[in-house]
Scaffold this motif. Structure first.
Motif, PDB file in Angstrom:
ATOM      1  N   GLU A   1      -0.295   2.216 -19.092  1.00  0.00           N
ATOM      2  CA  GLU A   1       0.538   1.221 -18.419  1.00  0.00           C
ATOM      3  C   GLU A   1       1.982   1.693 -18.256  1.00  0.00           C
ATOM      4  OE1 GLU A   1      -0.593  -1.539 -16.853  1.00  0.00           O
ATOM      5  OE2 GLU A   1      -2.508  -0.611 -17.393  1.00  0.00           O
ATOM      6  N   ALA A   2       2.296   2.886 -18.750  1.00  0.00           N
ATOM      7  CA  ALA A   2       3.660   3.413 -18.644  1.00  0.00           C
ATOM      8  C   ALA A   2       3.903   3.976 -17.249  1.00  0.00           C
ATOM      9  CB  ALA A   2       3.888   4.496 -19.690  1.00  0.00           C
ATOM     10  N   LEU A   3       4.961   3.508 -16.597  1.00  0.00           N
ATOM     11  CA  LEU A   3       5.335   4.007 -15.285  1.00  0.00           C
ATOM     12  C   LEU A   3       5.985   5.377 -15.446  1.00  0.00           C
ATOM     13  CD1 LEU A   3       5.543   3.487 -12.247  1.00  0.00           C
ATOM     14  CD2 LEU A   3       7.722   2.302 -12.705  1.00  0.00           C
ATOM     15  N   ALA A   4       5.402   6.378 -14.793  1.00  0.00           N
ATOM     16  CA  ALA A   4       5.886   7.749 -14.907  1.00  0.00           C
ATOM     17  C   ALA A   4       6.653   8.203 -13.673  1.00  0.00           C
ATOM     18  CB  ALA A   4       4.714   8.695 -15.151  1.00  0.00           C
ATOM     19  N   GLY A   5       6.336   7.649 -12.509  1.00  0.00           N
ATOM     20  CA  GLY A   5       7.008   8.067 -11.287  1.00  0.00           C
ATOM     21  C   GLY A   5       6.650   7.169 -10.124  1.00  0.00           C
ATOM     22  N   VAL A   6       7.469   7.224  -9.082  1.00  0.00           N
ATOM     23  CA  VAL A   6       7.201   6.471  -7.858  1.00  0.00           C
ATOM     24  C   VAL A   6       7.572   7.314  -6.647  1.00  0.00           C
ATOM     25  CG1 VAL A   6       7.519   4.184  -8.899  1.00  0.00           C
ATOM     26  CG2 VAL A   6       9.467   5.314  -7.804  1.00  0.00           C
ATOM     27  N   LEU A   7       6.907   7.029  -5.549  1.00  0.00           N
ATOM     28  CA  LEU A   7       7.241   7.528  -4.220  1.00  0.00           C
ATOM     29  C   LEU A   7       7.009   6.347  -3.301  1.00  0.00           C
ATOM     30  CD1 LEU A   7       8.040   9.764  -2.231  1.00  0.00           C
ATOM     31  CD2 LEU A   7       5.637  10.466  -2.177  1.00  0.00           C
ATOM     32  N   LEU A   8       8.057   5.915  -2.609  1.00  0.00           N
ATOM     33  CA  LEU A   8       8.004   4.645  -1.892  1.00  0.00           C
ATOM     34  C   LEU A   8       8.097   4.851  -0.395  1.00  0.00           C
ATOM     35  CD1 LEU A   8      10.544   2.859  -4.247  1.00  0.00           C
ATOM     36  CD2 LEU A   8       8.052   2.957  -4.470  1.00  0.00           C
ATOM     37  N   GLY A   9       7.315   4.075   0.339  1.00  0.00           N
ATOM     38  CA  GLY A   9       7.306   4.197   1.781  1.00  0.00           C
ATOM     39  C   GLY A   9       7.216   2.865   2.479  1.00  0.00           C
ATOM     40  N   ALA A  10       7.442   2.905   3.782  1.00  0.00           N
ATOM     41  CA  ALA A  10       7.336   1.719   4.633  1.00  0.00           C
ATOM     42  C   ALA A  10       6.896   2.176   6.012  1.00  0.00           C
ATOM     43  CB  ALA A  10       8.675   1.002   4.722  1.00  0.00           C
TER      44      ALA A  10
ATOM     45  N   ASP B   1       0.799  -1.223   0.000  1.00  0.00           N
ATOM     46  CA  ASP B   1       0.000   0.000   0.000  1.00  0.00           C
ATOM     47  C   ASP B   1       0.835   1.278   0.000  1.00  0.00           C
ATOM     48  OD1 ASP B   1      -2.586   1.245   0.099  1.00  0.00           O
ATOM     49  OD2 ASP B   1      -2.212   1.697   2.213  1.00  0.00           O
ATOM     50  N   LEU B   2       2.080   1.182   0.425  1.00  0.00           N
ATOM     51  CA  LEU B   2       2.917   2.377   0.504  1.00  0.00           C
ATOM     52  C   LEU B   2       3.893   2.489  -0.665  1.00  0.00           C
ATOM     53  CD1 LEU B   2       3.630   2.496   4.346  1.00  0.00           C
ATOM     54  CD2 LEU B   2       1.774   3.544   3.044  1.00  0.00           C
ATOM     55  N   LEU B   3       3.690   1.694  -1.684  1.00  0.00           N
ATOM     56  CA  LEU B   3       4.494   1.795  -2.906  1.00  0.00           C
ATOM     57  C   LEU B   3       3.647   2.535  -3.927  1.00  0.00           C
ATOM     58  CD1 LEU B   3       5.977  -1.822  -3.118  1.00  0.00           C
ATOM     59  CD2 LEU B   3       6.874   0.173  -1.889  1.00  0.00           C
ATOM     60  N   LEU B   4       3.762   3.852  -3.952  1.00  0.00           N
ATOM     61  CA  LEU B   4       2.922   4.677  -4.814  1.00  0.00           C
ATOM     62  C   LEU B   4       3.556   4.821  -6.188  1.00  0.00           C
ATOM     63  CD1 LEU B   4       2.029   7.538  -2.317  1.00  0.00           C
ATOM     64  CD2 LEU B   4       0.869   5.355  -2.697  1.00  0.00           C
ATOM     65  N   ALA B   5       2.717   4.757  -7.195  1.00  0.00           N
ATOM     66  CA  ALA B   5       3.209   4.877  -8.567  1.00  0.00           C
ATOM     67  C   ALA B   5       2.271   5.746  -9.378  1.00  0.00           C
ATOM     68  CB  ALA B   5       3.338   3.495  -9.204  1.00  0.00           C
ATOM     69  N   ALA B   6       2.866   6.495 -10.280  1.00  0.00           N
ATOM     70  CA  ALA B   6       2.109   7.299 -11.237  1.00  0.00           C
ATOM     71  C   ALA B   6       2.210   6.596 -12.585  1.00  0.00           C
ATOM     72  CB  ALA B   6       2.700   8.708 -11.331  1.00  0.00           C
ATOM     73  N   TYR B   7       1.071   6.365 -13.197  1.00  0.00           N
ATOM     74  CA  TYR B   7       1.027   5.690 -14.494  1.00  0.00           C
ATOM     75  C   TYR B   7       0.299   6.568 -15.496  1.00  0.00           C
ATOM     76  CZ  TYR B   7       2.250   1.257 -12.189  1.00  0.00           C
ATOM     77  OH  TYR B   7       2.883   0.260 -11.490  1.00  0.00           O
ATOM     78  N   GLN B   8       0.774   6.525 -16.720  1.00  0.00           N
ATOM     79  CA  GLN B   8       0.031   7.050 -17.860  1.00  0.00           C
ATOM     80  C   GLN B   8      -0.285   5.809 -18.685  1.00  0.00           C
ATOM     81  OE1 GLN B   8       1.946   9.122 -21.159  1.00  0.00           O
ATOM     82  NE2 GLN B   8       0.388  10.704 -20.968  1.00  0.00           N
TER      83      GLN B   8
ATOM     84  N   TRP C   1       9.415   7.665   4.014  1.00  0.00           N
ATOM     85  CA  TRP C   1       9.182   7.854   2.575  1.00  0.00           C
ATOM     86  C   TRP C   1      10.444   8.376   1.911  1.00  0.00           C
ATOM     87  CZ3 TRP C   1       4.681   6.569   0.122  1.00  0.00           C
ATOM     88  CH2 TRP C   1       3.615   6.230   0.950  1.00  0.00           C
ATOM     89  N   SER C   2      10.706   7.857   0.716  1.00  0.00           N
ATOM     90  CA  SER C   2      11.857   8.309  -0.048  1.00  0.00           C
ATOM     91  C   SER C   2      11.764   7.748  -1.464  1.00  0.00           C
ATOM     92  CB  SER C   2      13.154   7.850   0.637  1.00  0.00           C
ATOM     93  OG  SER C   2      14.267   8.544   0.112  1.00  0.00           O
ATOM     94  N   TRP C   3      12.885   7.752  -2.165  1.00  0.00           N
ATOM     95  CA  TRP C   3      12.978   7.189  -3.505  1.00  0.00           C
ATOM     96  C   TRP C   3      12.067   7.889  -4.522  1.00  0.00           C
ATOM     97  CZ3 TRP C   3      12.368   3.953   0.787  1.00  0.00           C
ATOM     98  CH2 TRP C   3      13.522   3.297   1.192  1.00  0.00           C
ATOM     99  N   LEU C   4      11.737   9.154  -4.294  1.00  0.00           N
ATOM    100  CA  LEU C   4      10.921   9.871  -5.272  1.00  0.00           C
ATOM    101  C   LEU C   4      11.661   9.876  -6.602  1.00  0.00           C
ATOM    102  CD1 LEU C   4       8.534  11.636  -6.159  1.00  0.00           C
ATOM    103  CD2 LEU C   4       9.821  13.621  -5.346  1.00  0.00           C
TER     104      LEU C   4
ATOM    105  N   LEU D   1       3.249  10.476  11.939  1.00  0.00           N
ATOM    106  CA  LEU D   1       4.545  11.078  11.653  1.00  0.00           C
ATOM    107  C   LEU D   1       5.061  10.521  10.338  1.00  0.00           C
ATOM    108  CD1 LEU D   1       7.032  12.777  12.638  1.00  0.00           C
ATOM    109  CD2 LEU D   1       7.832  10.688  13.762  1.00  0.00           C
ATOM    110  N   ILE D   2       5.551  11.398   9.488  1.00  0.00           N
ATOM    111  CA  ILE D   2       6.159  10.995   8.223  1.00  0.00           C
ATOM    112  C   ILE D   2       7.632  11.376   8.270  1.00  0.00           C
ATOM    113  CG2 ILE D   2       6.259  11.453   5.745  1.00  0.00           C
ATOM    114  CD1 ILE D   2       3.211  11.814   5.825  1.00  0.00           C
ATOM    115  N   ILE D   3       8.481  10.412   7.986  1.00  0.00           N
ATOM    116  CA  ILE D   3       9.924  10.613   7.933  1.00  0.00           C
ATOM    117  C   ILE D   3      10.324  10.490   6.471  1.00  0.00           C
ATOM    118  CG2 ILE D   3      12.163   9.721   8.680  1.00  0.00           C
ATOM    119  CD1 ILE D   3      10.480   8.287  10.969  1.00  0.00           C
TER     120      ILE D   3
END
Length: 136
Positions: A63-72, A54-61, A88-91, A121-123
């Motif tokens: 089926e093309a992966l456009a971006g990610v923001l990853l969390g745990a 649930d915390l692996l966010l992805a932006a798609y156009q 959160w990191s890996w933007l 809290l978000i780190i």
């Protein structure tokens, strides 16, 4: 940009995720500054304990992966209290998709999901100290 950007949970493999992040970071920083080379094994170890991803966010156009923001999830103990937190990191936004507000859309979804999960809290990590860093 012809198709709408959709923010959803990343649906690929750890190998695909590592390759995407490495490609974006290499484009941004190769020959300019040092940066980590995260592997699929590392990302799975760091982020894979969240079974529903649930915390692996992805932006798609499409089926093309456009971006990610990853969390745990990463609870923090403050005195006697354990505070629900997430790291959160890996933007990473693919070069062809820059300038379309993808980082903002990913952040808005991060905030929405964090509230939904009761995160207090978000780190997040940012690389500073280089004029080439894309971190704020």
């Amino acid at each position: 940009m012809t198709a709408t950007i959709e923010i959803r949970t990343f649906s690929g493999t750890w190998d695909e995720l590592a390759e995407f992040v490495h490609r974006v970071w290499s484009h941004n920083y190769a020959g300019k500054m040092s940066f980590p080379g995260w592997t699929a094994e590392y990302l799975n170890w760091q982020l894979g304990h969240d079974a529903n991803r649930d915390l692996l966010l992805a932006a798609y156009q499409g089926e093309a992966l456009a971006g990610v923001l990853l969390g745990a999830d990463s609870p923090v103990q403050i005195g006697p209290r354990v505070v629900p937190a997430s790291q959160w990191s890996w933007l990473s936004v693919a070069p062809d998709f820059r300038g379309f507000g993808i980082a903002k859309l990913l952040d808005e979804e991060r905030v929405r999901r964090s509230r939904e999960r009761g995160t207090e809290l978000i780190i997040s990590y940012r690389y500073v100290g280089s004029k080439h860093s894309r971190a704020e």
